[in-house]
Write an enzyme that holds these catalytic residues in place. Structure first.
Site, PDB file in Angstrom:
ATOM      1  N   ARG A 115       0.780  -1.044  -0.024  1.00 32.49           N
ATOM      2  CA  ARG A 115      -0.030  -0.011   0.068  1.00 32.49           C
ATOM      3  C   ARG A 115       0.915   1.120   0.145  1.00 32.49           C
ATOM      4  O   ARG A 115       2.097   1.012   0.376  1.00 32.49           O
ATOM      5  CB  ARG A 115      -0.803  -0.005   1.265  1.00 32.49           C
ATOM      6  N   GLY A 116       0.210   2.361  -0.325  1.00 30.60           N
ATOM      7  CA  GLY A 116       1.020   3.752  -0.317  1.00 30.60           C
ATOM      8  C   GLY A 116       1.456   4.083   1.135  1.00 30.60           C
ATOM      9  O   GLY A 116       0.689   3.464   2.180  1.00 30.60           O
ATOM     10  N   GLY A 117       2.186   4.988   1.392  1.00 28.59           N
ATOM     11  CA  GLY A 117       2.208   5.438   2.660  1.00 28.59           C
ATOM     12  C   GLY A 117       3.490   4.870   3.342  1.00 28.59           C
ATOM     13  O   GLY A 117       4.483   4.323   2.890  1.00 28.59           O
ATOM     14  N   CYS A 126       3.430   7.320   9.737  1.00 28.09           N
ATOM     15  CA  CYS A 126       3.430   8.067   8.561  1.00 28.09           C
ATOM     16  C   CYS A 126       4.782   9.104   8.266  1.00 28.09           C
ATOM     17  O   CYS A 126       4.380   9.794   7.659  1.00 28.09           O
ATOM     18  CB  CYS A 126       1.971   8.712   8.333  1.00 28.09           C
ATOM     19  N   ILE A 152      -8.278   2.398   5.348  1.00 28.21           N
ATOM     20  CA  ILE A 152      -8.324   3.433   6.614  1.00 28.21           C
ATOM     21  C   ILE A 152      -8.049   2.730   7.826  1.00 28.21           C
ATOM     22  O   ILE A 152      -8.746   1.419   7.976  1.00 28.21           O
ATOM     23  CB  ILE A 152      -9.725   4.146   6.488  1.00 28.21           C
TER      24      ILE A 152
END
Length: 213
Positions: A68-70, A172, A155
């Site tokens: 996933r991104g992040g 993050c 989320i």
């Protein structure tokens, strides 16, 4: 049609990824409906595609590399994880708009509890201004993957996780701000309460597939 799936108990992370990938392929093939999967994970850290090794401070829990991104994110009991498997081919091939819609959805759900969520340029996710402390704390993280224009991952919203567990990472990649939860804000909210709010506000942000936004 969107299936709403709620898992009881703690779901193993690898099992969840396999199930998301299976469902995303079925959505792409037209053999399954879109889905929103609500669950909890046991305590763990995930490293997104932009994760920096120095942001893993204390690997006190299992660490999973994910596509996933992040960057680094914590998952654990008391946090509602919302895996969003939607067909963006039919909903508009605009990934930036999709991420913004996820943020808008979280903000709408938080508003059901009179919590004002905000977004900030350069900081993906949803934040709460803590005027009592003069800070902004993160209440929801967002990290998605798109494959063949079907989304998965999604989320995480802090309802009542152990906030000390976030200390093992730089959440993050942002050092200047902290994390909070609905219970930390003084609200007696449960995961079920949040699920109701998410379901109630979903259609405000995501109209039926194929309907102009």
């Amino acid at each position: 049609m969107v299936d709403w799936i709620v898992s009881q108990g703690l779901v193993d992370y690898d099992d969840a990824v396999r199930e998301m990938e299976r469902r995303a392929e079925a959505i792409r093939a037209g053999t399954a409906d879109e889905a929103i999967w609500l669950l909890e994970h046991p305590p763990l850290y995930t490293a997104g595609t932009s994760a920096r090794p120095e942001d893993l401070i204390d690997a006190r829990f299992p660490v999973y590399a994910t596509k996933r991104g992040g960057q680094y994110t914590y998952h654990g009991p008391g946090q509602r994880v919302v895996y969003v498997m939607l067909d963006l081919d039919r909903r508009g091939r605009d990934i930036r708009k999709f991420v913004e819609s996820l943020e808008t959805w979280v903000i709408a759900a938080l508003a059901e509890f009179n919590v004002t969520g905000v977004i900030r340029p350069g900081r993906v996710g949803v934040w709460v201004v803590r005027e009592d402390r003069g800070t902004e704390d993160k209440i929801a993280a967002i990290g998605v993957r798109i494959r063949k224009w079907v989304s998965f991952h999604g989320i995480s919203i802090n309802v009542e996780p152990n906030l000390d567990h976030f200390a093992g990472i730089v959440p993050c990649g942002i050092k200047e701000f902290g994390v909070t939860s609905l219970v930390d804000l003084g609200l007696p909210v449960t995961l079920t309460d949040l699920d109701v709010a998410l379901k109630r506000t979903f259609s405000e942000v995501f109209p039926p597939s194929g309907t102009p936004a």
